[in-house]
Design an enzyme around this catalytic site. Structure first.
Site, mmCIF file in Angstrom:
data_model
loop_
_atom_site.group_PDB
_atom_site.id
_atom_site.type_symbol
_atom_site.label_atom_id
_atom_site.label_comp_id
_atom_site.label_asym_id
_atom_site.label_seq_id
_atom_site.Cartn_x
_atom_site.Cartn_y
_atom_site.Cartn_z
ATOM 1 N N ALA A 76 -15.018 35.214 -20.025
ATOM 2 C CA ALA A 76 -15.660 35.769 -18.833
ATOM 3 C C ALA A 76 -17.070 36.228 -19.168
ATOM 4 O O ALA A 76 -17.367 36.580 -20.318
ATOM 5 C CB ALA A 76 -14.845 36.939 -18.276
ATOM 6 N N ASP A 77 -17.918 36.215 -18.165
ATOM 7 C CA ASP A 77 -19.271 36.735 -18.325
ATOM 8 C C ASP A 77 -19.719 37.362 -17.011
ATOM 9 O O ASP A 77 -19.442 36.831 -15.930
ATOM 10 C CB ASP A 77 -20.240 35.634 -18.728
ATOM 11 C CG ASP A 77 -21.603 36.195 -19.089
ATOM 12 O OD1 ASP A 77 -21.730 36.764 -20.191
ATOM 13 O OD2 ASP A 77 -22.532 36.095 -18.259
#
Length: 204
Positions: A76-77
């Site tokens: 995730a970012d």
């Protein structure tokens, strides 16, 4: 709680917020340490940027997965975006104050890309939220820096901590702003056939 012996997946992140959200969901996971270049590519939109980084993190985690394991890897970012400019993590008190003063009294976007990959399949999702900060006084910005909270936060604030007192309005996903949107993560797990809810009980 994380269950290294029988994980549903591996998490390619050491973020305490993402750990907390997966635990809250009841997902069994093990953490993989990875690192990728987080620079924004020229001509890359913020939406493309966060999804690309989430996928690169998940792929890097897949490459470091324990031998013999077939569990997928989640990456995730999250990006704070003001007028299409991605705001990173402040490196100093002056940078944090400048970021917060730019965000104060106006709305900005928070984008979180999520990716789940295994040996034969990759899938991504994007969470988009709009956050409005109230006007901030210089004294409370300084006090917030002294709390230590802004140091590792994109945009210089954390909605789940003391920075929550600055939030006037949120449209979208609270957990997405934290760093891992529950809805999109659930959607990915369902796509991969992971029944993480099987362990839910009234005691949890």
């Amino acid at each position: 709680m994380p269950d290294p012996e029988h994980p549903d997946l591996y998490l390619a992140s050491t973020s305490p917020r993402r750990h907390e959200i997966l635990q809250r969901m009841g997902v069994r996971f093990e953490t993989l340490h990875q690192g990728v270049d987080e620079a924004v590519n020229e001509e890359e939109t913020p939406e493309v940027f966060v999804v690309r980084l989430a996928l690169e993190k998940a792929r890097a985690g897949l490459a470091s997965r324990p031998s013999g394991s077939d569990r997928p890897v989640l990456g995730a970012d999250t990006a704070v975006v003001l007028e299409d400019e991605v705001l990173g993590k402040p490196g100093s008190q002056a940078e944090a104050a400048a970021m917060l003063q730019r965000l104060a009294g106006r709305s900005h976007r928070v984008l979180t890309g999520v990716a789940l990959v295994d040996d034969s399949y990759e899938a991504t999702r994007l969470s988009l939220s709009t956050v409005t900060l109230r006007p901030l006084l210089p004294g409370e910005v300084d006090a917030y820096w002294r709390s230590g909270e802004p140091v590792d936060k994109a945009g210089g604030y954390g909605i789940q901590g003391r920075g929550g007192v600055f939030i006037e309005q949120l449209e979208g996903s609270y957990t997405g702003v934290m760093g891992l949107p529950m809805f999109e993560t659930h959607d990915l797990l369902t796509d991969f056939g992971i029944d993480y809810q099987v362990g839910w009980s009234a005691e949890q």
